[in-house]
Design a protein around this motif. Structure first.
Motif, PDB file in Angstrom:
ATOM      1  N   GLU A  98       0.832  -1.216   0.000  1.00  0.00           N
ATOM      2  CA  GLU A  98       0.000   0.000   0.000  1.00  0.00           C
ATOM      3  C   GLU A  98       0.863   1.260   0.000  1.00  0.00           C
ATOM      4  OE1 GLU A  98      -3.109   2.642   2.643  1.00  0.00           O
ATOM      5  OE2 GLU A  98      -2.677   0.605   3.340  1.00  0.00           O
ATOM      6  N   SER A  99       1.941   1.236   0.762  1.00  0.00           N
ATOM      7  CA  SER A  99       2.802   2.430   0.872  1.00  0.00           C
ATOM      8  C   SER A  99       3.476   2.765  -0.457  1.00  0.00           C
ATOM      9  CB  SER A  99       3.861   2.220   1.960  1.00  0.00           C
ATOM     10  OG  SER A  99       4.839   1.276   1.547  1.00  0.00           O
ATOM     11  N   HIS A 100       3.508   1.790  -1.383  1.00  0.00           N
ATOM     12  CA  HIS A 100       4.112   2.021  -2.704  1.00  0.00           C
ATOM     13  C   HIS A 100       3.049   2.075  -3.810  1.00  0.00           C
ATOM     14  CE1 HIS A 100       7.679   0.762  -0.416  1.00  0.00           C
ATOM     15  NE2 HIS A 100       8.350   1.471  -1.296  1.00  0.00           N
ATOM     16  N   PHE A 101       1.790   2.282  -3.426  1.00  0.00           N
ATOM     17  CA  PHE A 101       0.706   2.397  -4.411  1.00  0.00           C
ATOM     18  C   PHE A 101       1.024   3.507  -5.420  1.00  0.00           C
ATOM     19  CE2 PHE A 101      -3.269   4.612  -5.642  1.00  0.00           C
ATOM     20  CZ  PHE A 101      -3.865   3.587  -6.367  1.00  0.00           C
ATOM     21  N   ASN A 102       0.880   3.160  -6.705  1.00  0.00           N
ATOM     22  CA  ASN A 102       1.161   4.108  -7.783  1.00  0.00           C
ATOM     23  C   ASN A 102      -0.096   4.270  -8.638  1.00  0.00           C
ATOM     24  OD1 ASN A 102       2.013   5.569  -9.979  1.00  0.00           O
ATOM     25  ND2 ASN A 102       3.682   4.194 -10.550  1.00  0.00           N
ATOM     26  N   PRO A 103      -0.798   5.397  -8.519  1.00  0.00           N
ATOM     27  CA  PRO A 103      -2.049   5.567  -9.267  1.00  0.00           C
ATOM     28  C   PRO A 103      -1.879   5.495 -10.787  1.00  0.00           C
ATOM     29  CG  PRO A 103      -1.367   7.636  -8.215  1.00  0.00           C
ATOM     30  CD  PRO A 103      -0.478   6.563  -7.675  1.00  0.00           C
ATOM     31  N   GLN A 104      -0.644   5.714 -11.266  1.00  0.00           N
ATOM     32  CA  GLN A 104      -0.418   5.663 -12.718  1.00  0.00           C
ATOM     33  C   GLN A 104      -0.567   4.249 -13.283  1.00  0.00           C
ATOM     34  OE1 GLN A 104       3.490   7.493 -13.093  1.00  0.00           O
ATOM     35  NE2 GLN A 104       2.556   9.487 -13.552  1.00  0.00           N
ATOM     36  N   THR A 105      -0.499   3.240 -12.423  1.00  0.00           N
ATOM     37  CA  THR A 105      -0.615   1.855 -12.902  1.00  0.00           C
ATOM     38  C   THR A 105      -2.058   1.464 -13.211  1.00  0.00           C
ATOM     39  OG1 THR A 105      -0.869   0.981 -10.649  1.00  0.00           O
ATOM     40  CG2 THR A 105       1.388   1.142 -11.525  1.00  0.00           C
ATOM     41  N   VAL A 106      -3.024   2.194 -12.632  1.00  0.00           N
ATOM     42  CA  VAL A 106      -4.422   1.742 -12.639  1.00  0.00           C
ATOM     43  C   VAL A 106      -4.983   1.624 -14.056  1.00  0.00           C
ATOM     44  CG1 VAL A 106      -6.771   2.300 -11.873  1.00  0.00           C
ATOM     45  CG2 VAL A 106      -4.834   2.595 -10.308  1.00  0.00           C
TER      46      VAL A 106
END
Length: 331
Positions: A246-254
């Motif tokens: 979660e701490s490395h969640f990257n919205p650009q991947t979605v």
């Protein structure tokens, strides 16, 4: 004095700005069953030699009908277990190729040395099947720890056989490898290495040491599902690993998530948004909340009946860092 440890993980769905929706379906990923000649420590399917679950004739025929009926399907992605060991493998390959679909087989490579499967490299070449092969490291010790003693050596022999029939050389015979990290044994978690750099390292080492060539390397994050989840729970690392992801969640991947344009089908004919949801029994739903099967899709006459993708907190594994999918990194 007792120090309170925060074990709260943000619900994945609430992390997104908008609901995760389906695009037009063009990939059909089929899990043919849990029968496999290996029992890898990281296997999210929990497949193995003692598993007997596999596709039935009835579901196989429905899948062939689905492949025939929907030209929008560009890729038929066959997985398992060892997909080659489970009922329906060759009929599905041939049905898909007859309709000019790309066929992917997710192969463990060692299957070629099991009695009855020695013809597979030539069969794959004859049908121009794209081989996506698991080789979680280019060092023997690391591979054997994850997959079993002797697996690395057999994998190298198998790759050499594939090269001999044209894989990695003929542009129509694509051979890709898959890297998985070692399972963590402490809270010193890390994301997968840079895919481009690691591919260069793999290519240099495998060609110099074994005269093996291949096309692409895919780096895939270990999601806390199946045996990986069991391992993390035994080590009391499950929650902290999810927090790390979660701490490395990257919205650009979605935007590029594999669940957006694929359907995942199990050996019983049930439909899921992805293979991980399949293993966690989180069914795909229509807008009316109805679970789906291959038979229902044939009845509806459409593949595009899912509005919102089902999510869970393990989805952080696909959206951490550069992202993760069956085709490697996402950004």
């Amino acid at each position: 004095m007792t120090i309170a440890i925060n074990t709260k993980i943000t619900n994945f769905k609430s992390k997104l700005d908008t609901p995760l929706t389906k695009q037009e379906i063009n990939i059909l990923q089929i899990n043919l069953g849990k029968r496999c000649n290996l029992a890898c420590t990281h296997c999210h399917v929990e497949a193995g030699p003692k598993r007997t679950e596999e596709l039935s004739k009835e579901i196989c025929q429905q899948l062939i009908e689905l492949i025939h009926k929907f030209p929008q399907i560009q890729t038929v992605d066959l997985t398992g277990g060892a997909p080659e060991m489970n009922y329906g493998f060759k009929p599905l390959v041939e049905a898909a190729r007859q309709h000019h679909k790309q066929v992917i087989v997710r192969s463990n490579l060692t299957i070629y040395f099991v009695d009855g499967f020695g013809d597979l490299p030539e069969y794959f070449a004859n049908h121009q099947v794209r081989v996506v092969a698991s080789l979680p490291c280019y060092l023997a010790d690391n591979v054997d720890k994850m997959r079993g003693t002797g697996v690395f050596d057999d994998s190298i022999k198998a790759l050499q056989l594939l090269n001999q029939v044209g894989y990695g050389r003929n542009p129509n015979l694509i051979l890709d490898l898959v890297y998985n990290p070692q399972l963590p044994t402490s809270e010193k978690f890390s994301l997968t290495p840079d895919q481009v750099k690691l591919e260069q390292d793999y290519k240099k080492f495998l060609q110099e040491k074994f005269d093996v060539i291949f096309n692409n390397l895919f780096t895939i994050t270990n999601l806390p599902v199946g045996r990986t989840k069991l391992h993390l729970e035994r080590k009391k690392l499950h929650t902290s690993y999810l927090q790390f992801l979660e701490s490395h969640f990257n919205p650009q991947t979605v935007a590029n998530l594999m669940c957006r344009n694929q359907l995942s089908v199990d050996y019983l004919g049930n439909i899921y948004d992805c293979d991980f949801n399949q293993m966690m029994n989180l069914s795909a739903k229509t807008g009316d909340g109805e679970s789906l099967t291959v038979a229902k899709l044939l009845e509806f006459g459409s593949l595009d009946v899912i509005d919102e993708i089902q999510t869970a907190n393990y989805c952080y594994g696909c959206t951490a860092g550069c992202g993760s999918s069956c085709g490697g990194t996402l950004v």
